[in-house]
Design an enzyme around this catalytic site. Sequence first.
Site, PDB file in Angstrom:
ATOM      1  NE  ARG A  69     -11.346  -0.099  -4.073  1.00  9.54           N
ATOM      2  CZ  ARG A  69     -11.206  -0.404  -2.860  1.00  9.54           C
ATOM      3  NH1 ARG A  69     -11.501  -1.407  -2.151  1.00  9.54           N
ATOM      4  NH2 ARG A  69     -10.522   0.543  -2.088  1.00  9.54           N
ATOM      5  CD  GLU A 106      -6.665   7.984   4.389  1.00 10.78           C
ATOM      6  OE1 GLU A 106      -7.843   7.546   3.639  1.00 10.78           O
ATOM      7  OE2 GLU A 106      -5.589   7.908   4.134  1.00 10.78           O
TER       8      GLU A 106
END
Length: 183
Positions: A69, A106
């Site tokens: 993106r 994460e």
Amino acid sequence: MTDPVPTTEQIEAMLHSHIAEYPDFPAPGVLFRDITPLLRDAAALRAVIQYWITLIPEDIEYIVGTEARGFVLGAPLAYEMGAGFIPVRKAGKLPGTPASLKYDLEYGSAEIQIPENSLPAGARTLIVDDLLATGGTAAATIELTRRFDVEVLGASFLIELEGLGGREQLPGVPLTTVWSIEG
């Protein structure tokens, strides 16, 4: 004729209505923000790009956009600013001997790469991506970009998820965001 630059309030309302949310994607507990509705609305995308340009330094020579993106948003920003665009790709997508960096996320780990010889020493760069969450990808992109002996003038994001610690992962790097929301 140039369109008028939208106000902050207009942009925030536009983004609120043009960002889809998908819970538990790509992993349980993650709320994915999808910019596809924004991308399919040409007028909204143009307004966001026009507004975004007002937030970033004018003397950028290269925008460095993170896959995928960051490509979609960084390329029109670069075009509008008269700057070059450098893609940061996932490992294995570039020919030659790209510069690489492995880092932790994460919910896993990743490796990013920049094409060899893509940034001249001393170039004034800006890191661009769609989302700042925990800051791992942004920090890795900055570290990898700096290996080219360039000046990183800052990092800029369409959306910042506040409260997830992304800003803390980028000490000393000026940050701009178009829209900040609770993470």
